[in-house]
Design a protein around this motif. Structure first.
Motif, PDB file in Angstrom:
ATOM      1  N   ARG A   1     -10.537   3.432  -2.027  1.00  0.00           N
ATOM      2  CA  ARG A   1      -9.190   4.364  -1.271  1.00  0.00           C
ATOM      3  C   ARG A   1     -10.070   5.959  -0.527  1.00  0.00           C
ATOM      4  O   ARG A   1     -10.130   6.951  -0.657  1.00  0.00           O
ATOM      5  CB  ARG A   1      -8.813   5.969  -2.747  1.00  0.00           C
TER       6      ARG A   1
ATOM      7  N   TRP B   1      -0.389  -5.783   0.541  1.00  0.00           N
ATOM      8  CA  TRP B   1      -0.991  -5.362  -0.360  1.00  0.00           C
ATOM      9  C   TRP B   1      -2.597  -6.706   0.209  1.00  0.00           C
ATOM     10  O   TRP B   1      -1.477  -8.187  -0.165  1.00  0.00           O
ATOM     11  CB  TRP B   1      -1.099  -5.507  -1.483  1.00  0.00           C
TER      12      TRP B   1
ATOM     13  N   PRO C   1      -3.930  -3.078  -6.565  1.00  0.00           N
ATOM     14  CA  PRO C   1      -3.827  -1.452  -6.526  1.00  0.00           C
ATOM     15  C   PRO C   1      -4.415  -0.730  -7.436  1.00  0.00           C
ATOM     16  O   PRO C   1      -5.249   0.669  -7.042  1.00  0.00           O
ATOM     17  CB  PRO C   1      -2.575  -0.791  -5.868  1.00  0.00           C
TER      18      PRO C   1
ATOM     19  N   LYS D   1       0.824  -1.419  -0.093  1.00  0.00           N
ATOM     20  CA  LYS D   1       0.046  -0.186   0.051  1.00  0.00           C
ATOM     21  C   LYS D   1       0.867   1.360  -0.199  1.00  0.00           C
ATOM     22  O   LYS D   1       2.013   1.301   0.437  1.00  0.00           O
ATOM     23  CB  LYS D   1      -0.993  -0.051   0.943  1.00  0.00           C
ATOM     24  N   ASP D   2       0.718   2.228   0.102  1.00  0.00           N
ATOM     25  CA  ASP D   2       0.594   3.280   0.295  1.00  0.00           C
ATOM     26  C   ASP D   2       1.474   3.300   1.516  1.00  0.00           C
ATOM     27  O   ASP D   2       2.828   4.591   1.333  1.00  0.00           O
ATOM     28  CB  ASP D   2      -0.389   4.386  -0.210  1.00  0.00           C
TER      29      ASP D   2
ATOM     30  N   ASP E   1      -9.888   0.324   0.646  1.00  0.00           N
ATOM     31  CA  ASP E   1      -8.971   0.178   0.307  1.00  0.00           C
ATOM     32  C   ASP E   1      -9.899   0.040  -1.642  1.00  0.00           C
ATOM     33  O   ASP E   1      -9.237   0.793  -2.103  1.00  0.00           O
ATOM     34  CB  ASP E   1      -8.255  -1.335  -0.333  1.00  0.00           C
TER      35      ASP E   1
ATOM     36  N   THR F   1      -7.927   0.298  -7.814  1.00  0.00           N
ATOM     37  CA  THR F   1      -8.884   0.941  -7.032  1.00  0.00           C
ATOM     38  C   THR F   1      -9.120   1.891  -7.549  1.00  0.00           C
ATOM     39  O   THR F   1      -8.381   2.802  -8.842  1.00  0.00           O
ATOM     40  CB  THR F   1      -8.199   1.336  -5.934  1.00  0.00           C
TER      41      THR F   1
END
Length: 330
Positions: A282, A99, A106, A93-94, A279, A109
């Motif tokens: 977002r 994940w 990702p 993830k950021d 997720d 999303t």
């Protein structure tokens, strides 16, 4: 007598091969070493391939041995070693954490466009439009009687049905493209995106509520009937099929609007948003169920517009591949 002599002769020749002595050992390893040489004499090619694979298997075991000290959670997540060289991508993830989802990545999303006009309505004018609108509106009566104000349960059934038309349309356009050796204008991908998006709605509401056994039975029956009916309908008239889905999505928008009203009135608890929804759309880490329903309603409004647009293309005497598809339209 002759058969007995033949059997004795055969046993005399094969006996030393089948029952040859092996070096003494104990346990399962002894049995394996005792049987392998005898079997290898009879099936040399088969056993040769097995023996050739043995060192490779040992190397994999040796390579996996450092993982023996891993935690149970890590052992459960250990990727399957593939002979074909396929290795799962390590995604984060950021914030740098792993994940957690296999059903989407990702890059799938997005942030929902909640500014879309949710009150927009296509006024039926042609006969086919009026029939489609009447059929969809008539479905409100059993829906209201069956679900009443159980919005989460209604959402589960709605999404199992709403994910069928784009998949059917995408498959039929795919086959048409292959038959006619022509491009689809991006509509195959657009419809598959819509189907996947509807399925993600279902996966999200599965975290909110669980269907009862009779609701599962209803879904099974409804899906079987609706899939075949829509398949035939799309073959006969794609413009009618897309218009029907456009009105179906209008009903979905109204249903989620009622869901939001009950959330805002406090009739339904505004619980924290499921992790999968945070997720996928977002959403902020402190998002609530109201934010999830708002995002889903926005998606349905986009599906409404896309299907009405597809029907308009057909009404103008064109096929879908003659007009660019709304790819990534969320």
């Amino acid at each position: 007598m002759s058969s007995r002599m033949a059997g004795a002769t055969l046993l005399r020749h094969l006996g030393p091969r089948l029952f040859a002595a092996a070096e003494p050992a104990s346990g399962l390893a002894a049995s394996a070493r005792g049987i392998m040489p005898a079997a290898a004499r009879i099936f040399p090619a088969r056993m040769a391939s097995t023996e050739a694979a043995a060192p490779h298997a040992k190397q994999e075991d040796d390579a996996a041995s450092p993982q023996a000290a891993a935690t149970p959670e890590q052992q459960n997540k250990k990727p399957v070693v593939s002979y074909w060289g396929i290795e799962p991508r390590k995604l984060v993830k950021d914030d740098g954490t792993e994940w957690p989802w296999f059903c989407f990545r990702p890059w799938d999303t997005y942030r929902p466009d909640t500014s879309i006009d949710v009150a927009k309505h296509h006024e039926p004018k042609a006969l086919a439009d009026k029939v489609a609108y009447f059929v969809v509106r008539s479905l409100r009566v059993p829906r209201d009687l069956f679900f009443q104000r159980r919005h989460a349960s209604h959402a589960l059934l709605l999404e199992t049905v709403a994910a069928v038309p784009p998949m059917v349309g995408g498959v039929l356009l795919h086959l048409r493209s292959l038959r006619r050796f022509e491009h689809s204008g991006g509509w195959i991908r657009a419809l598959m995106e819509e189907a996947e998006n509807e399925r993600m709605h279902l996966m999200t509401f599965m975290e909110v509520t669980q269907p009862r056994w009779w609701e599962r039975a209803l879904v099974l029956a409804a899906q079987g009937v609706f899939f075949n009916a829509y398949f035939v309908g799309y073959l006969i008239s794609p413009k009618f099929a897309h218009r029907f889905v456009g009105y179906l999505e209008e009903e979905a928008v109204e249903s989620y609007t009622e869901y939001l009203k009950d959330l805002e009135a406090g009739l339904i608890e505004n619980t924290p948003a499921p992790a999968i929804a945070i997720d996928y759309w977002r959403l902020p880490a402190d998002a609530r169920l109201k934010d999830v329903v708002t995002a889903v309603r926005a998606d349905e409004a986009h599906h409404r517009d896309a299907n009405h647009y597809a029907s308009d293309v057909h009404y103008q005497g064109m096929t879908l591949n003659q007009s660019p598809a709304p790819l990534g339209y969320h």
